[in-house]
Design a protein around this motif. Structure first.
Motif, PDB file in Angstrom:
ATOM      1  N   THR A  38      34.830  15.859  41.698  1.00 42.20           N
ATOM      2  CA  THR A  38      34.095  15.790  42.965  1.00 42.20           C
ATOM      3  C   THR A  38      34.981  16.177  44.128  1.00 42.20           C
ATOM      4  N   VAL A  39      36.159  15.549  44.187  1.00 40.62           N
ATOM      5  CA  VAL A  39      37.078  15.796  45.300  1.00 40.62           C
ATOM      6  C   VAL A  39      37.462  17.280  45.333  1.00 40.62           C
ATOM      7  N   GLN A  40      37.737  17.850  44.158  1.00 42.51           N
ATOM      8  CA  GLN A  40      38.146  19.265  44.110  1.00 42.51           C
ATOM      9  C   GLN A  40      37.000  20.202  44.507  1.00 42.51           C
ATOM     10  N   ILE A  41      35.759  19.862  44.123  1.00 38.73           N
ATOM     11  CA  ILE A  41      34.602  20.705  44.484  1.00 38.73           C
ATOM     12  C   ILE A  41      34.459  20.746  46.009  1.00 38.73           C
ATOM     13  N   LEU A  42      34.612  19.584  46.647  1.00 36.52           N
ATOM     14  CA  LEU A  42      34.491  19.541  48.105  1.00 36.52           C
ATOM     15  C   LEU A  42      35.665  20.259  48.759  1.00 36.52           C
ATOM     16  N   GLN A  43      36.850  20.071  48.200  1.00 31.10           N
ATOM     17  CA  GLN A  43      38.029  20.723  48.791  1.00 31.10           C
ATOM     18  C   GLN A  43      37.977  22.237  48.620  1.00 31.10           C
ATOM     19  N   ALA A  44      37.211  22.713  47.604  1.00 31.04           N
ATOM     20  CA  ALA A  44      37.075  24.166  47.412  1.00 31.04           C
ATOM     21  C   ALA A  44      36.048  24.755  48.381  1.00 31.04           C
ATOM     22  N   GLY A  45      35.421  23.883  49.198  1.00 33.93           N
ATOM     23  CA  GLY A  45      34.475  24.376  50.205  1.00 33.93           C
ATOM     24  C   GLY A  45      33.106  24.722  49.647  1.00 33.93           C
ATOM     25  N   VAL A  46      32.766  24.232  48.458  1.00 31.38           N
ATOM     26  CA  VAL A  46      31.422  24.476  47.919  1.00 31.38           C
ATOM     27  C   VAL A  46      30.443  23.627  48.733  1.00 31.38           C
ATOM     28  N   SER A  47      29.402  24.266  49.308  1.00 33.61           N
ATOM     29  CA  SER A  47      28.481  23.467  50.128  1.00 33.61           C
ATOM     30  C   SER A  47      27.401  22.870  49.234  1.00 33.61           C
ATOM     31  N   ILE A  48      27.836  21.922  48.420  1.00 33.91           N
ATOM     32  CA  ILE A  48      26.947  21.311  47.439  1.00 33.91           C
ATOM     33  C   ILE A  48      25.919  20.435  48.155  1.00 33.91           C
ATOM     34  N   ALA A  49      24.692  20.368  47.624  1.00 36.02           N
ATOM     35  CA  ALA A  49      23.652  19.589  48.306  1.00 36.02           C
ATOM     36  C   ALA A  49      23.651  18.126  47.878  1.00 36.02           C
ATOM     37  N   ARG A  50      23.941  17.883  46.608  1.00 34.89           N
ATOM     38  CA  ARG A  50      23.998  16.508  46.112  1.00 34.89           C
ATOM     39  C   ARG A  50      25.071  16.467  45.041  1.00 34.89           C
ATOM     40  N   ILE A  51      25.873  15.406  45.036  1.00 32.81           N
ATOM     41  CA  ILE A  51      26.801  15.204  43.924  1.00 32.81           C
ATOM     42  C   ILE A  51      26.932  13.703  43.706  1.00 32.81           C
ATOM     43  N   GLU A  52      26.303  13.231  42.622  1.00 33.69           N
ATOM     44  CA  GLU A  52      26.172  11.803  42.364  1.00 33.69           C
ATOM     45  C   GLU A  52      26.943  11.433  41.112  1.00 33.69           C
ATOM     46  N   PHE A  53      27.664  10.334  41.194  1.00 30.46           N
ATOM     47  CA  PHE A  53      28.418   9.829  40.045  1.00 30.46           C
ATOM     48  C   PHE A  53      27.694   8.633  39.423  1.00 30.46           C
ATOM     49  N   LEU A  54      27.581   8.606  38.106  1.00 34.76           N
ATOM     50  CA  LEU A  54      27.049   7.435  37.405  1.00 34.76           C
ATOM     51  C   LEU A  54      28.037   7.091  36.296  1.00 34.76           C
ATOM     52  N   ASP A  55      28.458   5.829  36.229  1.00 32.97           N
ATOM     53  CA  ASP A  55      29.394   5.482  35.149  1.00 32.97           C
ATOM     54  C   ASP A  55      28.621   5.252  33.849  1.00 32.97           C
ATOM     55  N   ASP A  56      29.361   4.979  32.754  1.00 28.83           N
ATOM     56  CA  ASP A  56      28.728   4.861  31.435  1.00 28.83           C
ATOM     57  C   ASP A  56      27.660   3.761  31.414  1.00 28.83           C
ATOM     58  N   VAL A  57      27.943   2.616  32.079  1.00 32.51           N
ATOM     59  CA  VAL A  57      26.989   1.499  32.081  1.00 32.51           C
ATOM     60  C   VAL A  57      25.694   1.913  32.796  1.00 32.51           C
ATOM     61  N   MET A  58      25.865   2.657  33.905  1.00 33.91           N
ATOM     62  CA  MET A  58      24.710   3.095  34.695  1.00 33.91           C
ATOM     63  C   MET A  58      23.879   4.113  33.926  1.00 33.91           C
ATOM     64  N   ILE A  59      24.548   5.062  33.282  1.00 32.83           N
ATOM     65  CA  ILE A  59      23.835   6.096  32.511  1.00 32.83           C
ATOM     66  C   ILE A  59      23.038   5.442  31.380  1.00 32.83           C
ATOM     67  N   ASN A  60      23.666   4.468  30.726  1.00 35.27           N
ATOM     68  CA  ASN A  60      22.990   3.754  29.649  1.00 35.27           C
ATOM     69  C   ASN A  60      21.731   3.061  30.183  1.00 35.27           C
ATOM     70  N   ALA A  61      21.851   2.415  31.352  1.00 27.61           N
ATOM     71  CA  ALA A  61      20.699   1.726  31.954  1.00 27.61           C
ATOM     72  C   ALA A  61      19.604   2.734  32.306  1.00 27.61           C
ATOM     73  N   CYS A  62      19.990   3.886  32.882  1.00 29.13           N
ATOM     74  CA  CYS A  62      19.013   4.918  33.266  1.00 29.13           C
ATOM     75  C   CYS A  62      18.326   5.501  32.032  1.00 29.13           C
ATOM     76  N   ASN A  63      19.095   5.735  30.976  1.00 31.85           N
ATOM     77  CA  ASN A  63      18.513   6.238  29.724  1.00 31.85           C
ATOM     78  C   ASN A  63      17.427   5.287  29.230  1.00 31.85           C
ATOM     79  N   ARG A  64      17.755   3.977  29.206  1.00 34.56           N
ATOM     80  CA  ARG A  64      16.812   3.006  28.672  1.00 34.56           C
ATOM     81  C   ARG A  64      15.589   2.870  29.563  1.00 34.56           C
TER      82      ARG A  64
END
Length: 466
Positions: A245-271
């Motif tokens: 994430t930090v490198q994408i922003l530092q490279a000047g990519v004008s990204i619209a959304r960049i969201e992080f989900l950890d393993d516990v969160m992904i598991n909850a979202c999957n279920r």
């Protein structure tokens, strides 16, 4: 007796309210009062004595004058989706439920701006704008009132590209404690920029109802991008995902959304959403632009994620697949709650300079595991803002205490890294001491001075923020 005098005053006030808003515009029923005494936070319900349902700014002003005369606290209420206990009536008083004021006014397509009343929600506005080629991008998880979003300085997944409410409110109409109607940038004014006088508009953005009741907001709109594509990328570790994430922003990519989900969160979202993403630290990304500009953004991003051990991108290009992906992210709160049925959720909300993000997330994750706390992490990492969606049993005093200590440690960890204790939810009830640590005594003195000047009787949402 004092009781009779009090009852007499109570009924006089109620009839005065009814003469302004009609019988159906005033409620003293316990169910309605309970409903307006709580939001989605863990704070206990603190019902107001009366709920009024004004239909116009004139009614809000007239009702405020009555409250001011009788020294009754006033608490504005939008959709009740706040996360910091901001709507509780700590000292009783009158809740101003603003949902009957639901007009979209003054859409200027060619100028990219619109004015809304407090009953208009973010999804409601975007549905109104459907055929104009314009949209309003600020998107907290809930379908919140736009004026409520201004009051808490809310943001969401699009802030890395489009900013928060602070950057997107051009003017506000506010009713002050004594019923005065204030236009923070001057009545009807909507220039794209101004350097005229004190920035009153942004004094009220984030004021959480403690300085006045917002009755209209003039908002900045954006053209819907020619194309939007989303992608999912999983990583071997938290560190590698957040480093990317930090490198994408530092490279000047004008990204619209960049969201992080950890393993516990992904598991909850999957279920919760019947999905099948890999249960490892993951980034959800979205790119907006013309087809040509997007190819470049995507190739730089893919190169960075690959160098950090990220998987190949799983693409979501058509609207339906993209919708499913972002619905999973927006439902994170409910997905976390579903991990432990019958429990309550509390979301932390720290925000740090992006270079400090890898360190704070890794330390936080260790802290959660060490203290046996269920706290999936989801974050608007492009802004350095992340949430632990802590699911706890409110009837287990030991767990409540462990969670409380954890949230204090997390907030102080963020402050030690030059960050803030709240990126987008606000101070409300629970973070008043942290606010003082964050801004220092001189800034608190100035805030108290502003509060005393606008609301000398302390009637506007008393007990919050300061």
């Amino acid at each position: 007796t004092g009781d009779q005098r009090h009852a007499g005053k109570h009924s006089r006030v109620i009839s005065a309210f009814r003469s302004v808003s009609g019988d159906e515009g005033v409620s003293v029923g316990s169910a309605v009062r309970e409903q307006h005494g709580r939001d989605e936070s863990v704070h206990i319900c603190r019902p107001p004595d009366v709920v009024v349902f004004p239909r116009s700014v004139e009614e809000v002003s007239a009702l405020a004058k009555i409250c001011h005369h009788h020294q009754l606290p006033m608490i504005p209420f939008g959709t009740g989706t706040g996360l910091e206990g901001g709507v509780g009536a700590l000292k009783g008083g009158v809740c101003f439920s603003l949902r009957k004021m639901e007009q979209v006014l003054d859409l200027h397509q060619e100028d990219f701006d619109v004015t809304v009343e407090p009953g208009v929600t973010r999804k409601g506005l975007n549905s109104y704008l459907r055929d104009t080629g314009l949209w309003f991008p600020v998107d907290p998880g809930a379908d919140a009132s736009l004026c409520g979003m201004a009051a808490t300085s809310a943001s969401g997944t699009n802030a890395v590209r489009y900013g928060t409410m602070r950057e997107n409110v051009l003017n506000l109409e506010v009713v002050l404690a004594d019923g005065t109607v204030l236009h923070t940038a001057g009545k009807g004014r909507r220039p794209r920029k101004t350097s005229a006088g004190y920035n009153l508009t942004n004094l009220f953005v984030g004021s959480e109802g403690t300085l006045g009741i917002i009755t209209k907001a003039t908002l900045r709109l954006y053209g819907i991008p020619e194309s939007m594509v989303s992608a999912v990328c999983s990583f071997p570790s938290v560190q590698s995902a957040v480093d990317s994430t930090v490198q994408i922003l530092q490279a000047g990519v004008s990204i619209a959304r960049i969201e992080f989900l950890d393993d516990v969160m992904i598991n909850a979202c999957n279920r919760f959403n019947n999905l099948s993403y890999a249960v490892t630290p993951t980034l959800f990304l979205e790119f907006h632009g013309s087809s040509k500009s997007m190819q470049e953004q995507v190739s730089i991003t893919e190169e960075i994620t690959r160098d950090n051990g990220g998987s190949d991108f799983a693409w979501a290009e058509d609207e339906e697949t993209r919708g499913r992906l972002w619905k999973a992210r927006h439902d994170a709160w409910y997905a976390a709650l579903a991990l432990r049925p019958g429990c309550k959720a509390y979301s932390t909300d720290v925000c740090v300079p992006i270079s400090r993000l890898p360190q704070i997330i890794v330390e936080t994750k260790e802290d959660l595991i060490r203290n046996n706390i269920t706290g999936p992490i989801a974050g608007h990492v492009g802004d350095g803002n992340f949430h632990c969606l802590i699911v706890l049993d409110p009837n287990d005093p030991d767990e409540v205490q462990r969670v409380h200590s954890f949230t204090e440690r997390l907030a102080r960890r963020a402050l030690a890294m030059d960050g803030t204790c709240t990126g987008e939810h606000g101070i409300g009830l629970g973070k008043r001491a942290l606010l003082r640590e964050e801004v220092g005594p001189s800034a608190i003195e100035v805030m108290l001075g502003l509060k005393a000047s606008l609301d000398p009787k302390n009637l506007m949402n008393p007990g919050k923020v300061l």
